[in-house]
Design a protein around this motif. Structure first.
Motif, PDB file in Angstrom:
ATOM      1  N   UNK A  26       1.053  -1.408   0.000  1.00  9.40           N
ATOM      2  CA  UNK A  26      -0.140   0.059  -0.095  1.00  9.40           C
ATOM      3  C   UNK A  26       0.786   1.625   0.131  1.00  9.40           C
ATOM      4  N   UNK A  27       1.708   0.865   0.333  1.00 15.30           N
ATOM      5  CA  UNK A  27       2.986   2.267   0.774  1.00 15.30           C
ATOM      6  C   UNK A  27       4.371   2.058   0.156  1.00 15.30           C
ATOM      7  N   UNK A  28       4.011   1.362  -1.305  1.00 16.29           N
ATOM      8  CA  UNK A  28       4.830   1.991  -2.457  1.00 16.29           C
ATOM      9  C   UNK A  28       5.955   2.889  -2.588  1.00 16.29           C
ATOM     10  N   UNK A  29       7.192   2.755  -2.448  1.00 17.92           N
ATOM     11  CA  UNK A  29       8.355   3.868  -2.735  1.00 17.92           C
ATOM     12  C   UNK A  29       7.923   4.407  -4.339  1.00 17.92           C
ATOM     13  N   UNK A  30       7.762   3.191  -5.366  1.00 15.55           N
ATOM     14  CA  UNK A  30       7.927   3.082  -6.736  1.00 15.55           C
ATOM     15  C   UNK A  30       6.387   3.556  -7.140  1.00 15.55           C
ATOM     16  N   UNK A  31       6.634   4.306  -7.647  1.00 17.41           N
ATOM     17  CA  UNK A  31       4.897   3.967  -8.629  1.00 17.41           C
ATOM     18  C   UNK A  31       5.058   2.780  -8.806  1.00 17.41           C
ATOM     19  N   UNK A  32       6.210   2.318  -9.988  1.00 19.08           N
ATOM     20  CA  UNK A  32       5.663   1.126 -10.972  1.00 19.08           C
ATOM     21  C   UNK A  32       5.750  -0.062  -9.678  1.00 19.08           C
ATOM     22  N   UNK A  57      -0.495 -17.472  -5.452  1.00 18.12           N
ATOM     23  CA  UNK A  57       0.414 -16.342  -5.489  1.00 18.12           C
ATOM     24  C   UNK A  57       1.081 -16.652  -4.272  1.00 18.12           C
ATOM     25  N   UNK A  58       2.685 -16.783  -4.098  1.00 14.41           N
ATOM     26  CA  UNK A  58       3.541 -16.742  -2.573  1.00 14.41           C
ATOM     27  C   UNK A  58       4.093 -15.675  -2.793  1.00 14.41           C
ATOM     28  N   UNK A  59       4.782 -14.904  -1.553  1.00 19.60           N
ATOM     29  CA  UNK A  59       5.175 -14.180  -0.865  1.00 19.60           C
ATOM     30  C   UNK A  59       6.382 -13.550  -1.530  1.00 19.60           C
ATOM     31  N   UNK A  60       7.466 -14.617  -2.461  1.00 23.10           N
ATOM     32  CA  UNK A  60       8.568 -14.145  -3.046  1.00 23.10           C
ATOM     33  C   UNK A  60       8.105 -13.421  -4.595  1.00 23.10           C
ATOM     34  N   UNK A  61       6.852 -13.724  -4.783  1.00 24.97           N
ATOM     35  CA  UNK A  61       6.640 -12.871  -5.851  1.00 24.97           C
ATOM     36  C   UNK A  61       6.217 -11.779  -5.511  1.00 24.97           C
ATOM     37  N   UNK A  62       6.049 -11.350  -4.427  1.00 28.69           N
ATOM     38  CA  UNK A  62       5.480  -9.882  -3.893  1.00 28.69           C
ATOM     39  C   UNK A  62       7.121  -9.128  -3.916  1.00 28.69           C
ATOM     40  N   UNK A  63       8.048  -9.873  -3.469  1.00 27.51           N
ATOM     41  CA  UNK A  63       9.420  -9.330  -3.204  1.00 27.51           C
ATOM     42  C   UNK A  63      10.420  -8.373  -4.447  1.00 27.51           C
ATOM     43  N   UNK A  64      11.051  -7.657  -4.452  1.00 25.54           N
ATOM     44  CA  UNK A  64      11.130  -6.935  -5.275  1.00 25.54           C
ATOM     45  C   UNK A  64      13.079  -7.124  -5.086  1.00 25.54           C
ATOM     46  N   UNK A  65      13.819  -6.516  -6.112  1.00 21.57           N
ATOM     47  CA  UNK A  65      15.686  -6.694  -6.012  1.00 21.57           C
ATOM     48  C   UNK A  65      16.153  -5.426  -5.954  1.00 21.57           C
ATOM     49  N   UNK A  78       1.513  -2.886   4.949  1.00 27.47           N
ATOM     50  CA  UNK A  78      -0.061  -3.717   4.453  1.00 27.47           C
ATOM     51  C   UNK A  78       0.994  -3.889   3.375  1.00 27.47           C
ATOM     52  N   UNK A  79      -0.052  -5.439   2.637  1.00 29.47           N
ATOM     53  CA  UNK A  79      -0.037  -4.895   1.183  1.00 29.47           C
ATOM     54  C   UNK A  79      -1.322  -5.125   0.655  1.00 29.47           C
ATOM     55  N   UNK A  80      -1.443  -5.130  -0.553  1.00 31.87           N
ATOM     56  CA  UNK A  80      -3.458  -5.335  -0.870  1.00 31.87           C
ATOM     57  C   UNK A  80      -3.194  -5.691  -2.532  1.00 31.87           C
ATOM     58  N   UNK A  81      -4.589  -6.967  -2.552  1.00 29.45           N
ATOM     59  CA  UNK A  81      -4.284  -7.458  -3.622  1.00 29.45           C
ATOM     60  C   UNK A  81      -6.416  -7.086  -4.282  1.00 29.45           C
ATOM     61  N   UNK A  82      -5.675  -7.369  -5.799  1.00 23.09           N
ATOM     62  CA  UNK A  82      -7.320  -6.613  -6.918  1.00 23.09           C
ATOM     63  C   UNK A  82      -7.647  -8.034  -7.617  1.00 23.09           C
TER      64      UNK A  82
END
Length: 88
Positions: A26-32, A57-65, A78-82
């Motif tokens: 919900x509080x992403x630092x980057x728009x993408x 989906x897995x939590x790993x898929x939510x990770x960023x490099x 917090x995270x959100x799914x649509x």
């Protein structure tokens, strides 16, 4: 993570819908990174048919490099799914 929804063909002809799952912090630092495609599945439906659809989906898929740390990281918070036919 698993999400379930129902899809209904309200038309008079058989059809196909692609159910898509997007998720992100919900509080992403980057728009993408706010909303990224995590899973999808096509669903064929006859006229008037309703069907339950589950997407996972897995939590790993939510990770960023994280380039400075040279590793993937899952941001706290917090995270959100649509679920829907598109990202809009």
């Amino acid at each position: 993570m698993q999400l379930t929804t129902e899809v209904m063909n309200s038309g008079r002809r058989a059809g196909r819908e692609v159910v898509q799952c997007y998720a992100g912090p919900l509080n992403a630092g980057t728009a993408d990174f706010r909303k990224r495609l995590q899973a999808f599945t096509p669903v064929d439906l006859e006229p008037g048919e309703t069907r339950a659809v589950a997407l996972s989906y897995t939590l790993r898929q939510l990770a960023r490099f994280d380039e400075p740390e040279d590793r993937f990281r899952l941001d706290a918070g917090p995270y959100r799914a649509w679920l829907g036919p598109s990202s809009r």
